[in-house]
Design a protein around this motif. Structure first.
Motif, PDB file in Angstrom:
ATOM      1  N   PHE A  75      20.918 -25.863 -34.958  1.00 41.20           N
ATOM      2  CA  PHE A  75      19.618 -25.835 -34.291  1.00 41.20           C
ATOM      3  C   PHE A  75      18.474 -25.759 -35.298  1.00 41.20           C
ATOM      4  CE2 PHE A  75      16.124 -23.436 -32.323  1.00 41.20           C
ATOM      5  CZ  PHE A  75      15.886 -24.184 -31.186  1.00 41.20           C
ATOM      6  N   LEU A  76      18.651 -24.942 -36.334  1.00 37.84           N
ATOM      7  CA  LEU A  76      17.572 -24.734 -37.303  1.00 37.84           C
ATOM      8  C   LEU A  76      17.264 -25.971 -38.134  1.00 37.84           C
ATOM      9  CD1 LEU A  76      18.342 -21.106 -38.551  1.00 37.84           C
ATOM     10  CD2 LEU A  76      16.504 -21.841 -37.013  1.00 37.84           C
ATOM     11  N   THR A  77      18.135 -26.961 -38.142  1.00 28.58           N
ATOM     12  CA  THR A  77      17.843 -28.194 -38.862  1.00 28.58           C
ATOM     13  C   THR A  77      16.777 -29.033 -38.162  1.00 28.58           C
ATOM     14  OG1 THR A  77      19.532 -29.511 -37.717  1.00 28.58           O
ATOM     15  CG2 THR A  77      20.220 -28.333 -39.729  1.00 28.58           C
ATOM     16  N   HIS A  78      16.593 -28.839 -36.871  1.00 26.04           N
ATOM     17  CA  HIS A  78      15.662 -29.644 -36.071  1.00 26.04           C
ATOM     18  C   HIS A  78      16.021 -31.128 -36.109  1.00 26.04           C
ATOM     19  CE1 HIS A  78      12.198 -26.808 -35.064  1.00 26.04           C
ATOM     20  NE2 HIS A  78      13.061 -26.054 -35.721  1.00 26.04           N
ATOM     21  N   VAL A  79      17.267 -31.453 -36.393  1.00 32.07           N
ATOM     22  CA  VAL A  79      17.721 -32.845 -36.387  1.00 32.07           C
ATOM     23  C   VAL A  79      18.115 -33.217 -34.967  1.00 32.07           C
ATOM     24  CG1 VAL A  79      19.491 -34.445 -37.201  1.00 32.07           C
ATOM     25  CG2 VAL A  79      18.461 -32.815 -38.788  1.00 32.07           C
ATOM     26  N   ASP A  80      17.593 -34.331 -34.475  1.00 32.06           N
ATOM     27  CA  ASP A  80      17.827 -34.772 -33.093  1.00 32.06           C
ATOM     28  C   ASP A  80      17.620 -33.632 -32.109  1.00 32.06           C
ATOM     29  OD1 ASP A  80      18.327 -37.253 -34.039  1.00 32.06           O
ATOM     30  OD2 ASP A  80      20.468 -37.236 -33.651  1.00 32.06           O
ATOM     31  N   PRO A  81      16.402 -33.100 -32.015  1.00 25.79           N
ATOM     32  CA  PRO A  81      16.151 -31.994 -31.093  1.00 25.79           C
ATOM     33  C   PRO A  81      16.492 -32.404 -29.666  1.00 25.79           C
ATOM     34  CG  PRO A  81      14.094 -32.985 -31.820  1.00 25.79           C
ATOM     35  CD  PRO A  81      15.186 -33.580 -32.661  1.00 25.79           C
ATOM     36  N   PRO A  82      16.931 -31.446 -28.844  1.00 26.56           N
ATOM     37  CA  PRO A  82      17.432 -31.794 -27.518  1.00 26.56           C
ATOM     38  C   PRO A  82      16.383 -32.271 -26.540  1.00 26.56           C
ATOM     39  CG  PRO A  82      17.366 -29.418 -27.802  1.00 26.56           C
ATOM     40  CD  PRO A  82      17.081 -30.023 -29.148  1.00 26.56           C
ATOM     41  N   ARG A  83      15.114 -31.919 -26.741  1.00 24.91           N
ATOM     42  CA  ARG A  83      14.070 -32.305 -25.798  1.00 24.91           C
ATOM     43  C   ARG A  83      12.715 -32.197 -26.476  1.00 24.91           C
ATOM     44  NH1 ARG A  83      11.536 -28.096 -23.510  1.00 24.91           N
ATOM     45  NH2 ARG A  83      11.191 -29.208 -21.584  1.00 24.91           N
ATOM     46  N   PRO A  84      11.707 -32.918 -25.960  1.00 25.74           N
ATOM     47  CA  PRO A  84      10.367 -32.762 -26.525  1.00 25.74           C
ATOM     48  C   PRO A  84       9.879 -31.329 -26.370  1.00 25.74           C
ATOM     49  CG  PRO A  84      10.483 -34.722 -25.156  1.00 25.74           C
ATOM     50  CD  PRO A  84      11.753 -33.954 -24.932  1.00 25.74           C
ATOM     51  N   GLU A  85       9.082 -30.878 -27.310  1.00 22.13           N
ATOM     52  CA  GLU A  85       8.613 -29.504 -27.307  1.00 22.13           C
ATOM     53  C   GLU A  85       7.314 -29.311 -26.525  1.00 22.13           C
ATOM     54  OE1 GLU A  85       9.991 -26.851 -28.571  1.00 22.13           O
ATOM     55  OE2 GLU A  85      11.666 -27.786 -29.599  1.00 22.13           O
ATOM     56  N   VAL A  86       6.378 -30.264 -26.647  1.00 24.02           N
ATOM     57  CA  VAL A  86       5.038 -29.967 -26.163  1.00 24.02           C
ATOM     58  C   VAL A  86       4.254 -31.248 -25.899  1.00 24.02           C
ATOM     59  CG1 VAL A  86       4.082 -29.862 -28.502  1.00 24.02           C
ATOM     60  CG2 VAL A  86       2.952 -28.605 -26.672  1.00 24.02           C
ATOM     61  N   THR A  87       3.359 -31.182 -24.934  1.00 26.30           N
ATOM     62  CA  THR A  87       2.298 -32.163 -24.779  1.00 26.30           C
ATOM     63  C   THR A  87       1.021 -31.371 -24.543  1.00 26.30           C
ATOM     64  OG1 THR A  87       2.625 -32.330 -22.386  1.00 26.30           O
ATOM     65  CG2 THR A  87       3.811 -33.915 -23.771  1.00 26.30           C
ATOM     66  N   GLY A  88      -0.104 -32.005 -24.693  1.00 22.10           N
ATOM     67  CA  GLY A  88      -1.339 -31.264 -24.466  1.00 22.10           C
ATOM     68  C   GLY A  88      -2.539 -31.965 -25.041  1.00 22.10           C
ATOM     69  N   ARG A  89      -3.677 -31.316 -24.904  1.00 25.40           N
ATOM     70  CA  ARG A  89      -4.929 -31.857 -25.394  1.00 25.40           C
ATOM     71  C   ARG A  89      -5.647 -30.787 -26.177  1.00 25.40           C
ATOM     72  NH1 ARG A  89      -7.452 -35.186 -20.238  1.00 25.40           N
ATOM     73  NH2 ARG A  89      -5.676 -36.573 -19.943  1.00 25.40           N
ATOM     74  N   GLN A  90      -6.564 -31.234 -27.035  1.00 27.95           N
ATOM     75  CA  GLN A  90      -7.383 -30.267 -27.746  1.00 27.95           C
ATOM     76  C   GLN A  90      -8.761 -30.856 -27.981  1.00 27.95           C
ATOM     77  OE1 GLN A  90      -4.917 -29.617 -31.159  1.00 27.95           O
ATOM     78  NE2 GLN A  90      -6.049 -31.055 -32.413  1.00 27.95           N
ATOM     79  N   VAL A  91      -9.728 -29.968 -28.094  1.00 25.94           N
ATOM     80  CA  VAL A  91     -11.109 -30.373 -28.362  1.00 25.94           C
ATOM     81  C   VAL A  91     -11.684 -29.401 -29.388  1.00 25.94           C
ATOM     82  CG1 VAL A  91     -11.479 -31.374 -26.077  1.00 25.94           C
ATOM     83  CG2 VAL A  91     -12.018 -28.958 -26.471  1.00 25.94           C
ATOM     84  N   THR A  92     -12.735 -29.829 -30.045  1.00 28.97           N
ATOM     85  CA  THR A  92     -13.430 -28.934 -30.956  1.00 28.97           C
ATOM     86  C   THR A  92     -14.783 -28.590 -30.356  1.00 28.97           C
ATOM     87  OG1 THR A  92     -14.322 -30.825 -32.172  1.00 28.97           O
ATOM     88  CG2 THR A  92     -12.313 -29.803 -33.032  1.00 28.97           C
ATOM     89  N   GLY A  93     -15.193 -27.361 -30.594  1.00 30.83           N
ATOM     90  CA  GLY A  93     -16.502 -26.895 -30.162  1.00 30.83           C
ATOM     91  C   GLY A  93     -17.109 -26.080 -31.279  1.00 30.83           C
ATOM     92  N   GLY A  94     -18.039 -26.679 -32.032  1.00 33.60           N
ATOM     93  CA  GLY A  94     -18.550 -25.983 -33.212  1.00 33.60           C
ATOM     94  C   GLY A  94     -17.429 -25.827 -34.221  1.00 33.60           C
ATOM     95  N   ARG A  95     -17.147 -24.592 -34.607  1.00 36.04           N
ATOM     96  CA  ARG A  95     -16.068 -24.328 -35.560  1.00 36.04           C
ATOM     97  C   ARG A  95     -14.779 -23.946 -34.858  1.00 36.04           C
ATOM     98  NH1 ARG A  95     -18.291 -22.268 -41.006  1.00 36.04           N
ATOM     99  NH2 ARG A  95     -16.121 -21.692 -41.199  1.00 36.04           N
ATOM    100  N   ALA A  96     -14.758 -23.985 -33.532  1.00 35.82           N
ATOM    101  CA  ALA A  96     -13.573 -23.562 -32.780  1.00 35.82           C
ATOM    102  C   ALA A  96     -12.724 -24.760 -32.381  1.00 35.82           C
ATOM    103  CB  ALA A  96     -13.995 -22.800 -31.524  1.00 35.82           C
ATOM    104  N   LEU A  97     -11.414 -24.563 -32.397  1.00 34.11           N
ATOM    105  CA  LEU A  97     -10.467 -25.558 -31.910  1.00 34.11           C
ATOM    106  C   LEU A  97      -9.841 -24.987 -30.644  1.00 34.11           C
ATOM    107  CD1 LEU A  97      -8.750 -28.165 -32.320  1.00 34.11           C
ATOM    108  CD2 LEU A  97      -7.130 -26.745 -33.563  1.00 34.11           C
ATOM    109  N   VAL A  98     -10.004 -25.692 -29.530  1.00 32.53           N
ATOM    110  CA  VAL A  98      -9.482 -25.231 -28.248  1.00 32.53           C
ATOM    111  C   VAL A  98      -8.294 -26.103 -27.883  1.00 32.53           C
ATOM    112  CG1 VAL A  98      -9.988 -24.818 -25.818  1.00 32.53           C
ATOM    113  CG2 VAL A  98     -11.792 -24.514 -27.546  1.00 32.53           C
ATOM    114  N   ARG A  99      -7.136 -25.479 -27.698  1.00 32.99           N
ATOM    115  CA  ARG A  99      -5.911 -26.214 -27.396  1.00 32.99           C
ATOM    116  C   ARG A  99      -5.418 -25.865 -26.003  1.00 32.99           C
ATOM    117  NH1 ARG A  99      -2.799 -28.494 -30.859  1.00 32.99           N
ATOM    118  NH2 ARG A  99      -0.848 -27.351 -30.691  1.00 32.99           N
ATOM    119  N   ASN A 100      -5.019 -26.889 -25.251  1.00 35.92           N
ATOM    120  CA  ASN A 100      -4.450 -26.713 -23.927  1.00 35.92           C
ATOM    121  C   ASN A 100      -3.069 -27.360 -23.956  1.00 35.92           C
ATOM    122  OD1 ASN A 100      -3.919 -26.380 -21.235  1.00 35.92           O
ATOM    123  ND2 ASN A 100      -5.255 -28.040 -20.552  1.00 35.92           N
TER     124      ASN A 100
END
Length: 200
Positions: free
Chosen positions: A79-104
Motif C-alpha cells: 500500500f505504501l508504494t502507491h503503485v496502482d492505487p485502488p481508487r481515485p483519492e480526491v476531486t475538488g475545486r480551489q480559488v485564491t482570495g488575496g493571500r488565502a487559498l480556499v479548497r473545497n
C-alpha cells in the motif's frame, strides 16, 4: 440524516523521521484503508520494485516507512508504494482570495485521514495533509513551494496502466523541488495511474 452531519477531528504532528507518532498514525487508519488483493508476496515485491525503479528516493522512503510502522502486514508495504492505487483519492475545486487559498475537496469522508504531518523524510522539511498515510493532498516545503492536488480522476491511458498516485506526486514534488521551475524536471519519467490536476 445523521450521515449528512458527520463530525471529525483534525490531527497534526511534527516528526521529521518516522517514529512513535508515525506508528500511531498508521494504526489509526490501518486496516480501514487496506485494499483487497495486496496479500500476495509477488504483488508486494512487484509494487516495491516499480516504485524503486521509477523514483529511487521515494522507493527508499516507502521502505523506511513500512519498516518503521512495525506492523507484520505485507499489505501495508504494498500500500505504501502507491503503485496502482485502488481508487481515485480526491476531486475538488480551489480559488485564491488575496493571500488565502480556499479548497473545497470532494473526498470520501470514511477514507480521509484528517491529518497534517510535518516531516523531513529527505533533504527538505515538508508539511501537508496526508492521504494514503504518507502521500499528500496538499502541502508546503521549507523553500516555500506549495503544491495541491485538485483531482485524481480514474482516467487511465495505455502508457500509464501501472502508475503512481496523485498524493505521492504531491509528496514527490515537495520533497524534490525548491521553486516552480523545478517541477517540469521532477515530472520527467513520472508514471501516473490516473489523470491528475495539480496547482503549484
Amino acid at each position: 440524516s445523521d450521515r449528512d452531519h458527520r463530525c471529525t477531528t483534525f490531527r497534526a504532528f511534527v516528526e521529521e523521521r518516522p517514529g512513535e507518532q508515525w506508528r500511531a498514525h498508521v494504526r489509526r487508519h490501518w486496516p480501514r484503508l487496506r485494499p483487497s488483493g495486496v496479500d500476495d508476496p509477488f504483488t508486494t515485491t512487484w509494487r516495491t520494485s516499480v516504485l524503486g525503479l521509477s523514483i529511487p528516493a521515494l522507493g527508499a522512503m516507502s521502505a523506511d516507512l513500512a519498516a518503521a510502522a512495525e506492523l507484520d502486514d505485507p499489505g501495508l508495504t504494498a500500500f505504501l508504494t502507491h503503485v496502482d492505487p485502488p481508487r481515485p483519492e480526491v476531486t475538488g475545486r480551489q480559488v485564491t482570495g488575496g493571500r488565502a487559498l480556499v479548497r473545497n475537496l470532494d473526498a470520501d469522508v470514511t477514507r480521509h485521514e484528517w491529518t497534517l504531518w510535518q516531516s523531513r523524510l529527505g533533504r527538505r522539511r515538508v508539511m501537508g495533509t496526508t492521504a494514503g498515510l504518507w502521500g499528500l493532498l496538499d502541502g508546503i516545503n521549507e523553500d516555500g513551494l506549495v503544491v495541491s492536488l485538485n483531482s485524481d480522476r480514474e482516467v487511465r491511458h495505455d502508457d500509464a496502466v501501472h502508475g503512481l498516485s496523485g498524493p505521492l506526486l504531491v509528496r514527490h514534488l515537495l520533497e524534490h523541488c525548491a521553486v516552480v521551475r523545478d517541477v517540469d524536471e521532477a515530472l520527467t519519467g513520472w508514471r501516473t495511474a490516473t489523470t491528475h490536476d495539480i496547482t503549484v
